[in-house]
Write a protein that holds these residues in place. Structure first.
Motif, short mmCIF file in Angstrom:
data_model
loop_
_atom_site.label_atom_id
_atom_site.label_comp_id
_atom_site.label_asym_id
_atom_site.label_seq_id
_atom_site.Cartn_x
_atom_site.Cartn_y
_atom_site.Cartn_z
N ALA A 116 1.02 9.73 12.94
CA ALA A 116 1.06 8.48 13.71
C ALA A 116 1.99 8.61 14.91
N LEU A 141 -6.59 7.10 3.38
CA LEU A 141 -6.82 6.93 4.81
C LEU A 141 -8.22 6.39 5.07
N VAL A 171 -1.89 3.23 8.87
CA VAL A 171 -1.20 4.34 8.18
C VAL A 171 -1.16 3.94 6.71
N GLU A 184 3.82 12.36 4.66
CA GLU A 184 2.59 13.08 4.93
C GLU A 184 2.56 14.35 4.14
N PRO A 244 4.54 2.25 8.63
CA PRO A 244 4.71 3.66 8.30
C PRO A 244 4.63 3.91 6.81
#
Length: 269
Positions: free
Chosen positions: A221, A243, A234, A265, A261
């Motif tokens: 992002a 996703l 996100v 990841e 956020p």
């Protein structure tokens, strides 16, 4: 890019571009999006080029930052031995366990910073080997060195952009995409590089911003935002299923998992 005309999916569903490597990951992504009622637009933005390297056998800790890295090391016959095996997130850990390895540590936050936080206090004076792609962040290496570790990096594979990638940039420029699902910072960079080569970067960026832009985790992002994209989604979980669900829900105006956020990841693709 594979033609999405013969792909499964609802003909009236949203057109969602997906950029995973052209292997089982793109096929799984297409099937998942179709099951959610979307019309998948597969445009692989990553090609994996193995280097043939494997981690050494002298490190006390070996850190893997992606499923791909684990699979390549396992295919080459590498074993962790007595080393403490660290995986950046659930997908990487699952691949390691499938290879028959014992995973000793998965950080609570699936990022380079999360790995450093999990290992700080355990690696002072120890040798740590980081096995990953050629596009790994310096955050991990610098953080481990700051924690007192002697760090070695092994590049297991290179990530390149396929020569034929970029049809999704044409579709975005024409306003023919409803959403874009980015699975790593590099997929964002390659999408815009392909648009650049076609002379349509501005139009492709505008088309992306008129659509729903999804990023698999905060690093992706942040890259997208730095390059001028308005990130809409996100997900809370840093995996492609989350996703895809969040992106399709956002296009359809339904509540998504999160537009803030995410926790982390998991190495992307």
């Amino acid at each position: 890019m594979s033609d999405d005309a013969d792909r499964p999916g609802d003909d009236s569903g949203p057109r969602v571009a997906v950029f995973r490597p052209d292997d089982e990951r793109i096929d799984e992504a297409v099937d998942l999006l179709a099951s959610l009622g979307a019309r998948p637009v597969p445009d692989p933005m990553l090609a994996v080029e193995p280097t043939g390297a494997v981690p050494g056998d002298a490190a006390a800790f070996v850190v893997f930052t992606s499923k791909t890295g684990v699979e390549l090391a396992a295919a080459a016959g590498w074993e962790p031995g007595d080393a403490t095996l660290v995986a950046i997130g659930p997908s990487t850990a699952a691949a390691a366990r499938e290879a028959g390895w014992t995973v000793d540590l998965v950080p609570e936050e699936y990022t380079s910073a999360g790995l450093v936080a999990a290992l700080r206090g355990r690696v002072d004076g120890e040798r740590v080997e980081v096995a990953r792609s050629d596009h790994g962040s310096s955050v991990l290496l610098d953080g481990l060195r700051d924690a007192g570790a002697a760090v070695t990096e092994t590049v297991l594979y290179r990530l390149t952009r396929p020569a034929d990638a970029g049809d999704s940039a044409d579709l975005a420029a024409a306003g023919d995409l409803d959403a874009l699902a980015f699975t790593s910072s590099l997929t964002v960079e390659h999408f815009l590089a392909a648009a650049d080569e076609r002379g349509i970067r501005g139009a492709a960026l505008a088309g992306a911003n008129d659509a729903v832009v999804g990023a698999i985790g905060p690093p992706t992002a942040e890259t997208a935002a730095d390059l001028g994209m308005d990130v809409d989604v996100v997900p809370d979980a840093a995996d492609f299923e989350a996703l895809a669900e969040a992106v399709v829900a956002a296009v359809e105006g339904l509540p998504a998992g999160s537009d803030a956020p995410a926790a982390a990841e998991d190495g992307g693709d």
